[in-house]
Scaffold this active site. Structure first.
Site, PDB file in Angstrom:
ATOM      1  N   THR A   1      -8.508  -1.547   1.888  1.00 34.16           N
ATOM      2  CA  THR A   1      -8.411  -0.198   1.312  1.00 34.16           C
ATOM      3  C   THR A   1      -8.299  -0.269  -0.212  1.00 34.16           C
ATOM      4  OG1 THR A   1      -7.309   0.542   3.323  1.00 34.16           O
ATOM      5  CG2 THR A   1      -7.185   2.009   1.444  1.00 34.16           C
TER       6      THR A   1
ATOM      7  N   ALA B   1      -4.842  -0.688  -7.075  1.00 35.16           N
ATOM      8  CA  ALA B   1      -6.211  -0.690  -7.612  1.00 35.16           C
ATOM      9  C   ALA B   1      -6.232  -0.215  -9.060  1.00 35.16           C
ATOM     10  CB  ALA B   1      -7.110   0.188  -6.744  1.00 35.16           C
TER      11      ALA B   1
ATOM     12  N   LYS C   1       0.103   3.284  -2.143  1.00 36.47           N
ATOM     13  CA  LYS C   1       0.093   1.896  -2.595  1.00 36.47           C
ATOM     14  C   LYS C   1      -1.293   1.366  -2.963  1.00 36.47           C
ATOM     15  CE  LYS C   1       3.106  -1.050  -0.870  1.00 36.47           C
ATOM     16  NZ  LYS C   1       3.764  -2.072  -0.025  1.00 36.47           N
ATOM     17  N   HIS C   2      -2.318   1.629  -2.143  1.00 39.10           N
ATOM     18  CA  HIS C   2      -3.633   1.054  -2.440  1.00 39.10           C
ATOM     19  C   HIS C   2      -4.232   1.643  -3.716  1.00 39.10           C
ATOM     20  CE1 HIS C   2      -4.525   4.610   0.013  1.00 39.10           C
ATOM     21  NE2 HIS C   2      -5.732   4.625  -0.521  1.00 39.10           N
ATOM     22  N   ILE C   3      -3.933   2.911  -3.988  1.00 38.79           N
ATOM     23  CA  ILE C   3      -4.410   3.532  -5.234  1.00 38.79           C
ATOM     24  C   ILE C   3      -3.643   2.957  -6.428  1.00 38.79           C
ATOM     25  CG2 ILE C   3      -4.640   5.699  -6.519  1.00 38.79           C
ATOM     26  CD1 ILE C   3      -6.529   5.526  -4.141  1.00 38.79           C
TER      27      ILE C   3
END
Length: 197
Positions: free
Chosen positions: A112, A82, A77-79
């Site tokens: 993150t 972003a 999710k954080h990738i």
């Protein structure tokens, strides 16, 4: 190249547990009504959800995120967030997230995602004037700028100070159109720098 003349196509907002979060939905609505923003996703910290539940934000945004974990389709999710963002706005930015970002701490979805992001990232601090004036907070804000982040400073205004339950002369988040003017300038500057590389 995307057409960003006066509009942000993909705005990722990170909202923290500061009282200023109660104004965030009206800001998003104004930005969308004026066609300054197309798509909006919001990351809420756990403390932010104690002010406004994710289900309320869901009415005004494309998607709302709280938890790191998402096992559907092997998504990280954080990738993913972003990579999706054209501009990352941290508003309201609490002392906690400012300190985390300045030190490179990544222990929840918002922090993150910040470390994983390569798009222009803007912090809008929102806190008690005494907290804002602390040397540690000012040092962390200077470190953010040194690290390539942008900071939109709070402005003097009349506002309700929750700690004393009164309307006082205090620091607050600038008006929606002022924030948007700054965001568009930052986005255009970032694009010019990219074109020069």
């Amino acid at each position: 190249m995307e057409n960003n003349d006066g509009r942000i196509e993909r705005l990722l907002i990170g909202a923290t547990g500061s009282i200023g979060i109660v104004n965030l939905i009206p800001y998003i609505v104004e930005w969308k009504m004026n066609n300054w923003v197309k798509d909006v996703q919001v990351i809420l910290t756990e403390m932010a959800t104690s002010f406004i539940p994710p289900s309320t934000f869901a009415y005004f945004c494309n998607d709302v995120h709280v938890e790191m974990r998402d096992f559907s389709g092997g998504r990280i999710k954080h990738i993913e967030l972003a990579s999706w963002a054209q501009l990352f706005l941290i508003m309201p930015a609490s002392v906690n997230i400012i300190g985390k970002a300045a030190c490179g701490v990544a222990d929840d979805l918002l922090s993150t995602s910040l470390v994983a992001s390569s798009c222009p990232t803007v912090f809008v601090p929102n806190m008690n004037p005494i907290m804002y004036a602390k040397p540690t907070v000012q040092r962390n804000l200077h470190q953010l700028v040194k690290d390539g982040y942008y900071v939109i400073k709070p402005t003097r205004q009349k506002g309700f100070q929750a700690s004393i339950g009164e309307v006082v002369d205090t620091l607050g988040i600038p008006q929606p159109h002022i924030i948007m003017q700054e965001l568009l300038k930052i986005l255009q500057l970032s694009q010019k720098v990219s074109e020069m590389k």
